[in-house]
Every structure is written in C-alpha cells, then in structure tokens.
Design a protein around this motif. Structure first.
Motif, PDB file in Angstrom:
ATOM      1  N   SER A  20       0.852  -1.196   0.000  1.00 15.34           N
ATOM      2  CA  SER A  20       0.000   0.000   0.000  1.00 15.34           C
ATOM      3  C   SER A  20       0.886   1.243   0.000  1.00 15.34           C
ATOM      4  CB  SER A  20      -0.901   0.010   1.238  1.00 15.34           C
ATOM      5  OG  SER A  20      -0.101   0.176   2.379  1.00 15.34           O
ATOM      6  N   GLY A  21       0.305   2.335  -0.433  1.00 12.88           N
ATOM      7  CA  GLY A  21       1.031   3.598  -0.404  1.00 12.88           C
ATOM      8  C   GLY A  21       1.441   3.937   1.022  1.00 12.88           C
ATOM      9  N   GLU A  22       0.553   3.600   1.949  1.00 14.80           N
ATOM     10  CA  GLU A  22       0.800   3.865   3.366  1.00 14.80           C
ATOM     11  C   GLU A  22       2.092   3.200   3.849  1.00 14.80           C
ATOM     12  OE1 GLU A  22      -2.009   2.235   6.195  1.00 14.80           O
ATOM     13  OE2 GLU A  22      -2.545   4.268   6.776  1.00 14.80           O
ATOM     14  N   ALA A  23       2.335   1.985   3.372  1.00 13.95           N
ATOM     15  CA  ALA A  23       3.548   1.257   3.783  1.00 13.95           C
ATOM     16  C   ALA A  23       4.795   2.027   3.378  1.00 13.95           C
ATOM     17  CB  ALA A  23       3.557  -0.138   3.180  1.00 13.95           C
ATOM     18  N   VAL A  58       1.629  -1.669  -6.504  1.00 15.27           N
ATOM     19  CA  VAL A  58       1.784  -0.612  -5.498  1.00 15.27           C
ATOM     20  C   VAL A  58       0.533   0.251  -5.435  1.00 15.27           C
ATOM     21  CG1 VAL A  58       4.304  -0.355  -5.401  1.00 15.27           C
ATOM     22  CG2 VAL A  58       3.039   0.742  -7.235  1.00 15.27           C
ATOM     23  N   GLY A  59       0.217   0.692  -4.230  1.00 13.04           N
ATOM     24  CA  GLY A  59      -0.907   1.600  -4.030  1.00 13.04           C
ATOM     25  C   GLY A  59      -0.465   3.042  -4.209  1.00 13.04           C
ATOM     26  N   GLY A  60      -1.354   3.951  -3.868  1.00 15.22           N
ATOM     27  CA  GLY A  60      -1.033   5.369  -4.062  1.00 15.22           C
ATOM     28  C   GLY A  60      -1.567   6.248  -2.949  1.00 15.22           C
ATOM     29  N   ILE A  63      -0.114   9.401  -1.495  1.00 14.22           N
ATOM     30  CA  ILE A  63      -0.048  10.614  -2.319  1.00 14.22           C
ATOM     31  C   ILE A  63      -1.452  11.153  -2.615  1.00 14.22           C
ATOM     32  CG2 ILE A  63       0.733  11.584  -4.534  1.00 14.22           C
ATOM     33  CD1 ILE A  63       2.934   9.367  -4.494  1.00 14.22           C
ATOM     34  N   PHE A  64      -2.307  10.280  -3.119  1.00 17.43           N
ATOM     35  CA  PHE A  64      -3.664  10.739  -3.455  1.00 17.43           C
ATOM     36  C   PHE A  64      -4.644   9.574  -3.498  1.00 17.43           C
ATOM     37  CE2 PHE A  64      -7.181  12.344  -5.987  1.00 17.43           C
ATOM     38  CZ  PHE A  64      -7.300  13.646  -5.524  1.00 17.43           C
ATOM     39  N   ARG A  65      -5.787   9.780  -2.891  1.00 12.34           N
ATOM     40  CA  ARG A  65      -6.860   8.793  -2.915  1.00 12.34           C
ATOM     41  C   ARG A  65      -8.080   9.425  -3.570  1.00 12.34           C
ATOM     42  NH1 ARG A  65      -6.104   4.289   0.314  1.00 12.34           N
ATOM     43  NH2 ARG A  65      -4.731   4.939   1.971  1.00 12.34           N
ATOM     44  N   GLY A  66      -8.634   8.726  -4.555  1.00 12.64           N
ATOM     45  CA  GLY A  66      -9.776   9.261  -5.298  1.00 12.64           C
ATOM     46  C   GLY A  66     -10.916   9.681  -4.404  1.00 12.64           C
ATOM     47  N   SER A  78     -12.405  11.524 -12.219  1.00 12.19           N
ATOM     48  CA  SER A  78     -11.170  12.310 -12.380  1.00 12.19           C
ATOM     49  C   SER A  78     -10.259  12.109 -11.182  1.00 12.19           C
ATOM     50  CB  SER A  78     -11.480  13.807 -12.493  1.00 12.19           C
ATOM     51  OG  SER A  78     -12.287  14.037 -13.606  1.00 12.19           O
ATOM     52  N   ALA A  79     -10.863  12.129 -10.001  1.00 19.70           N
ATOM     53  CA  ALA A  79     -10.073  11.958  -8.782  1.00 19.70           C
ATOM     54  C   ALA A  79      -9.399  10.581  -8.795  1.00 19.70           C
ATOM     55  CB  ALA A  79     -10.973  12.114  -7.563  1.00 19.70           C
ATOM     56  N   ASP A  80     -10.116   9.573  -9.265  1.00 14.87           N
ATOM     57  CA  ASP A  80      -9.541   8.224  -9.316  1.00 14.87           C
ATOM     58  C   ASP A  80      -8.381   8.156 -10.315  1.00 14.87           C
ATOM     59  OD1 ASP A  80     -10.968   6.987  -7.330  1.00 14.87           O
ATOM     60  OD2 ASP A  80     -12.539   6.222  -8.657  1.00 14.87           O
ATOM     61  N   THR A 141      -5.940  -0.966 -11.866  1.00 14.37           N
ATOM     62  CA  THR A 141      -6.589  -1.720 -12.939  1.00 14.37           C
ATOM     63  C   THR A 141      -6.710  -0.864 -14.199  1.00 14.37           C
ATOM     64  OG1 THR A 141      -8.792  -0.921 -12.358  1.00 14.37           O
ATOM     65  CG2 THR A 141      -8.067  -2.936 -11.260  1.00 14.37           C
ATOM     66  N   GLY A 142      -6.419   0.432 -14.068  1.00 12.18           N
ATOM     67  CA  GLY A 142      -6.605   1.353 -15.194  1.00 12.18           C
ATOM     68  C   GLY A 142      -8.020   1.913 -15.236  1.00 12.18           C
ATOM     69  N   ASN A 143      -8.845   1.494 -14.288  1.00 14.74           N
ATOM     70  CA  ASN A 143     -10.246   1.947 -14.268  1.00 14.74           C
ATOM     71  C   ASN A 143     -10.587   2.649 -12.969  1.00 14.74           C
ATOM     72  OD1 ASN A 143     -11.200   0.467 -16.752  1.00 14.74           O
ATOM     73  ND2 ASN A 143     -10.433  -1.230 -15.517  1.00 14.74           N
ATOM     74  N   PRO A 144     -11.353   3.764 -13.077  1.00 10.85           N
ATOM     75  CA  PRO A 144     -11.811   4.397 -11.846  1.00 10.85           C
ATOM     76  C   PRO A 144     -12.796   3.489 -11.102  1.00 10.85           C
ATOM     77  CG  PRO A 144     -12.812   5.444 -13.767  1.00 10.85           C
ATOM     78  CD  PRO A 144     -11.795   4.460 -14.285  1.00 10.85           C
ATOM     79  N   TYR A 145     -13.080   3.818  -9.879  1.00  9.97           N
ATOM     80  CA  TYR A 145     -13.997   3.073  -8.999  1.00  9.97           C
ATOM     81  C   TYR A 145     -13.421   1.741  -8.534  1.00  9.97           C
ATOM     82  CZ  TYR A 145     -17.146   6.542 -10.934  1.00  9.97           C
ATOM     83  OH  TYR A 145     -17.691   7.730 -11.337  1.00  9.97           O
ATOM     84  N   PHE A 146     -12.143   1.508  -8.805  1.00 14.47           N
ATOM     85  CA  PHE A 146     -11.508   0.293  -8.280  1.00 14.47           C
ATOM     86  C   PHE A 146     -10.387   0.704  -7.339  1.00 14.47           C
ATOM     87  CE2 PHE A 146     -13.585  -1.391 -12.043  1.00 14.47           C
ATOM     88  CZ  PHE A 146     -14.057  -2.615 -11.589  1.00 14.47           C
TER      89      PHE A 146
HETATM   90  N1  UDP Z   1      -7.430   3.726  -8.256  1.00 11.69           N
HETATM   91  C1  UDP Z   1      -8.406   3.562  -9.228  1.00 11.69           C
HETATM   92  N2  UDP Z   1      -8.467   2.364  -9.891  1.00 11.69           N
HETATM   93  C2  UDP Z   1      -7.650   1.321  -9.621  1.00 11.69           C
HETATM   94  C3  UDP Z   1      -6.678   1.486  -8.602  1.00 11.69           C
HETATM   95  C4  UDP Z   1      -6.599   2.694  -7.932  1.00 11.69           C
HETATM   96  O1  UDP Z   1      -9.167   4.467  -9.507  1.00 11.69           O
HETATM   97  O2  UDP Z   1      -7.748   0.274 -10.261  1.00 11.69           O
HETATM   98  C5  UDP Z   1      -7.290   5.041  -7.594  1.00 11.69           C
HETATM   99  C6  UDP Z   1      -8.261   5.285  -6.463  1.00 11.69           C
HETATM  100  O3  UDP Z   1      -8.623   6.641  -6.507  1.00 11.69           O
HETATM  101  C7  UDP Z   1      -7.429   5.020  -5.228  1.00 11.69           C
HETATM  102  C8  UDP Z   1      -6.063   5.512  -5.652  1.00 11.69           C
HETATM  103  O4  UDP Z   1      -5.985   5.154  -7.038  1.00 11.69           O
HETATM  104  O5  UDP Z   1      -7.893   5.735  -4.110  1.00 11.69           O
HETATM  105  C9  UDP Z   1      -4.889   4.923  -4.904  1.00 11.69           C
HETATM  106  O6  UDP Z   1      -5.019   3.534  -4.790  1.00 11.69           O
HETATM  107  P1  UDP Z   1      -5.357   2.805  -3.392  1.00 11.69           P
HETATM  108  O7  UDP Z   1      -6.246   3.683  -2.561  1.00 11.69           O
HETATM  109  O8  UDP Z   1      -5.832   1.445  -3.692  1.00 11.69           O
HETATM  110  O9  UDP Z   1      -3.905   2.769  -2.739  1.00 11.69           O
HETATM  111  P2  UDP Z   1      -3.431   2.152  -1.335  1.00 11.69           P
HETATM  112  O10 UDP Z   1      -4.589   2.231  -0.372  1.00 11.69           O
HETATM  113  O11 UDP Z   1      -3.028   0.748  -1.579  1.00 11.69           O
HETATM  114  O12 UDP Z   1      -2.265   3.010  -0.967  1.00 11.69           O
END
Ligand code: UDP
Length: 244
Positions: A20-23, A58-60, A63-66, A78-80, A141-146
C-alpha cells in the motif's frame, strides 16, 4: 541469481506482493520514506534471490486517494485517475530502489505512459519474470472506482500467481484495529467467506471475491518487519492466511 527454478524452501514459484502507499510512508505523514522504500526493495530482492518469481502492485494512498478528492467536490472518476497516477510515482520509486540493489525490474502501467513505463502486456510481464526480473504494476486496474487491492487480485489471477501477499502495518488480520483496540483478536487463518461475511478489513470485497474465485490464497503480514516477506513465504513468522 537470475533463474527462476522452484526454490527448495518454499512451495511458491510465482508470487504477487501488494504494497500500500501507506507502507511506503514509513513514519511520515505523507509521501515516501526513502529508508522504508529501500527496506522493502531489499526484502523483494531476498525473495527474488530465492528463485521465486516476483511481481508487485503498489498503491497510491500516500499521495492521493480518489475518494478524498471526491469528498472535496471533485468528480469521482477524475479523482480516481489522479489516484492511479499517484501509484505510478510509487512504482517508479520502487523500481529505482530495486535497481540500486542490482535487481532488474520493469514497470508496466495499466494507463499507457510510453516515456516512463511499458504498457501492461500480460505475456510480456510473464516473460520478464521468467527472466528473473521483478515486474511492478502501476496505475491499478486502469479503471476508476476500483482499488489497487482489486488490481492486485486481478494481476495475481492473470499472472497465475500461487499466492498474493498483502504487506500491511500489522502482522495479520484482526477483528478490530489493533492500534486502536487493546484486546483486538488476531486470526491465524480465515476463509474468504468468513472475511466477506464478517466484513473484515483485509481487502475490499471485489478483491476478496476475485481471489476466491481464482483460488489464490492471501497472506497478510507486516511489511514493516524486515525480512518478513521471505520468512512468510517459507511458512515462518507471523501472518494470517485467507483461503477457500
Ligand atoms: N485507483 C483507481 N483504480 C484502480 C486502482 C486505484 O481508480 O484500479 C485510484 C483510487 O482513486 C485510489 C487511488 O488510485 O484511491 C490509490 O489507490 P489505493 O487507494 O488502492 O492505494 P493504497 O490504499 O493501496 O495506498
């Protein structure tokens, strides 16, 4: 070691690590902690050197969460997309840390970004791993809402991984947040159905359902504990296993 022969000490040949991004933040409030990124890279190298094929999602969230963007009035999609771009930043940091340890890596992005990463191509990713390269999957996944958890379950399924490892801040799955609740109960093992029915916070439901359908066990462990990634793959250390 570049070849990917099955290691004698573990039953796993190909694994996916979800970070995760948090890690990556370590003790920081935001962004990446260079020492933490390097420690995780070292742990990945150890596993790769055991002859296990490794890919990483890897997560994000560091930095930014949709969802936070949407809460501030942005259009959710857009946020995603911004969130997905954030995962690419982390993927490049991870790649850099691995290459400084002489581990060959490739970043593949679910959103084409030709100047910085390869596009996601399943067969090509498999070929990289066969050659001992660590493949880092960016842009979810390349798609919003995931989420990137769902991306991890998806890529683990597509790549035919034997197991999905979720590196978290704690050493397994608890019935309540162990950092906030004194007597939170830790599980040694769970079934996917138990996770879904009890709504345990392992991964979101879409990710759990996908792993369940494709019969990919999930090992939840502490990524903060140095060396735990390799230890867990050898059946040692502390982790919770979620399986059918
Ligand atoms: N995201 C998305 N589609 C995906 C994966 C991620 O739209 O298939 C966006 C979503 O906005 C998410 C952000 O990317 O909040 C960061 O990913 P995630 O929150 O899963 O990161 P993690 O919690 O693992 O740091």
């Amino acid at each position: 070691m570049q070849e990917s022969a099955q290691s004698p000490v573990t039953k796993y040949k190909r694994v996916l690590l979800k970070i995760s991004g948090e890690a990556l933040m370590g003790q920081r409030e935001f962004g990446q902690d260079a020492d933490m990124v390097e420690q995780i890279a070292q742990d990945i190298k150890t596993v790769r050197d055991m002859g296990i094929e490794v890919c990483v999602v890897v997560g994000g969230g560091n930095i930014f969460r949709g969802i936070s963007g949407a809460a501030q009035g942005m259009e959710r999609a857009s946020a995603d997309y911004m969130g997905m771009l954030a995962t690419l930043i982390n993927a490049l940091a991870m790649q850099n840390a691995l290459e400084r340890l002489n581990v060959d890596t490739r970043v593949q992005s679910a959103i084409p970004m030709a100047s910085v990463a390869e596009p996601y191509i399943r067969r090509r990713a498999a070929r990289h791993m066969e050659k001992g390269r660590v493949v880092i999957f960016g842009a979810g996944t390349g798609n919003p809402y995931f989420t990137t958890d769902t991306a991890a379950a998806l890529r683990a399924s597509e790549m035919g991984c034997d197991v999905l490892l979720k590196g978290t801040k704690v050493d397994g799955v608890y019935d309540a947040d162990p950092e906030k609740t004194d007597n939170a109960k830790r599980f040694e093992s769970l079934t996917f159905m138990e996770v879904l029915k009890q709504d345990l916070r392992v991964m979101d439901h879409a990710a759990i359902s996908l792993a369940r359908e494709n019969n990919i066990p999930i090992l939840v462990f502490s990524i903060y504990e140095r060396g735990a990634f390799a230890k867990v793959l050898q059946g040692g250390g502390r982790f919770t296993i979620v399986q059918n």
